[in-house]
Design a protein around this motif. Structure first.
Motif, mmCIF file in Angstrom:
data_model
loop_
_atom_site.group_PDB
_atom_site.id
_atom_site.type_symbol
_atom_site.label_atom_id
_atom_site.label_comp_id
_atom_site.label_asym_id
_atom_site.label_seq_id
_atom_site.Cartn_x
_atom_site.Cartn_y
_atom_site.Cartn_z
ATOM 1 N N MET A 299 12.875 15.312 -35.487
ATOM 2 C CA MET A 299 13.792 14.671 -36.430
ATOM 3 C C MET A 299 14.586 15.697 -37.207
ATOM 4 N N GLN A 300 15.738 15.254 -37.642
ATOM 5 C CA GLN A 300 16.595 16.092 -38.470
ATOM 6 C C GLN A 300 16.030 16.096 -39.890
ATOM 7 N N TRP B 260 3.281 23.935 -40.084
ATOM 8 C CA TRP B 260 2.541 23.594 -41.304
ATOM 9 C C TRP B 260 1.643 22.419 -40.974
ATOM 10 N N THR B 261 0.361 22.537 -41.257
ATOM 11 C CA THR B 261 -0.593 21.460 -41.034
ATOM 12 C C THR B 261 -1.227 21.108 -42.369
ATOM 13 N N PHE B 262 -1.290 19.804 -42.652
ATOM 14 C CA PHE B 262 -1.850 19.354 -43.921
ATOM 15 C C PHE B 262 -2.433 17.953 -43.741
ATOM 16 N N LYS C 289 11.492 24.604 -36.008
ATOM 17 C CA LYS C 289 11.989 25.341 -34.846
ATOM 18 C C LYS C 289 12.944 26.441 -35.285
ATOM 19 N N GLY C 290 12.407 27.418 -36.001
ATOM 20 C CA GLY C 290 13.235 28.489 -36.530
ATOM 21 C C GLY C 290 13.164 29.756 -35.708
ATOM 22 N N GLU C 291 13.964 30.703 -36.119
ATOM 23 C CA GLU C 291 13.999 32.023 -35.488
ATOM 24 C C GLU C 291 13.402 33.018 -36.471
ATOM 25 N N THR D 172 20.740 22.006 -46.146
ATOM 26 C CA THR D 172 21.129 22.624 -44.888
ATOM 27 C C THR D 172 20.311 21.983 -43.777
ATOM 28 N N PRO D 173 20.949 21.531 -42.682
ATOM 29 C CA PRO D 173 20.208 20.909 -41.578
ATOM 30 C C PRO D 173 19.125 21.832 -41.017
ATOM 31 N N LEU D 174 18.044 21.190 -40.591
ATOM 32 C CA LEU D 174 16.883 21.916 -40.094
ATOM 33 C C LEU D 174 16.236 21.071 -39.011
ATOM 34 N N GLN D 175 16.016 21.644 -37.835
ATOM 35 C CA GLN D 175 15.357 20.923 -36.749
ATOM 36 C C GLN D 175 13.848 21.129 -36.838
ATOM 37 N N ALA D 176 13.114 20.036 -36.798
ATOM 38 C CA ALA D 176 11.659 20.100 -36.885
ATOM 39 C C ALA D 176 11.062 18.879 -36.202
#
Length: 141
Positions: free
Chosen positions: A14-15, A55-57, A47-49, A26-30
């Motif tokens: 999702m965006q 992150w798990t919670f 999904k970063g560079e 700022t848009p972020l793909q995850a």
């Protein structure tokens, strides 16, 4: 929005939006991920560079934070309105490296939560864990 649902896991890309200290997003793909192998937890894979970050919670934080502010420690979740007036859920993630605010559409997150609860109802998480095996594994280490 891309969905993958198997008998054991739910993954929903999702965006999301990173929100800076000025309130600019700022848009972020995850992707949100849930698996019956760890029924008490939910993960977000950013999904970063140069490398993706996971992150798990506690899944209870995500469920409760959808409706009201919740969280202690490294993760806080609460419902809010975006700068454009859209219903969103804010995730505040804290680490030794810093703090980040992420917002995600309430509608999109609601769909993921519904799927997760359909797979494992609240209170049924313990039915999926063999605590004797878990303790034996810990003691054998």
């Amino acid at each position: 929005m891309q969905k993958e649902v198997t008998s054991q896991a739910i993954t929903e890309a999702m965006q999301m939006e990173f929100v800076d200290t000025e309130g600019t997003s700022t848009p972020l793909q995850a992707s949100f991920e849930y698996t019956t192998a760890d029924p008490y937890a939910v993960s977000i894979l950013f999904k970063g560079e140069p490398v993706p970050v996971r992150w798990t919670f506690a899944r209870d934080l995500l469920i409760e934070g959808f409706y009201e502010p919740t969280g202690d420690g490294d993760v806080h979740v609460w419902p809010c309105l975006s700068a454009e007036g859209r219903a969103v859920v804010i995730l505040e993630l804290n680490s030794p490296s810093g703090e980040v605010l992420i917002q995600v559409s309430s509608r999109t997150l609601s769909d993921f939560i519904r799927q997760m609860l359909a797979k494992v109802a609240l209170g049924a998480e313990a039915d999926l864990i063999d605590f004797d095996d878990e303790i034996a594994e810990l003691l054998s280490a």
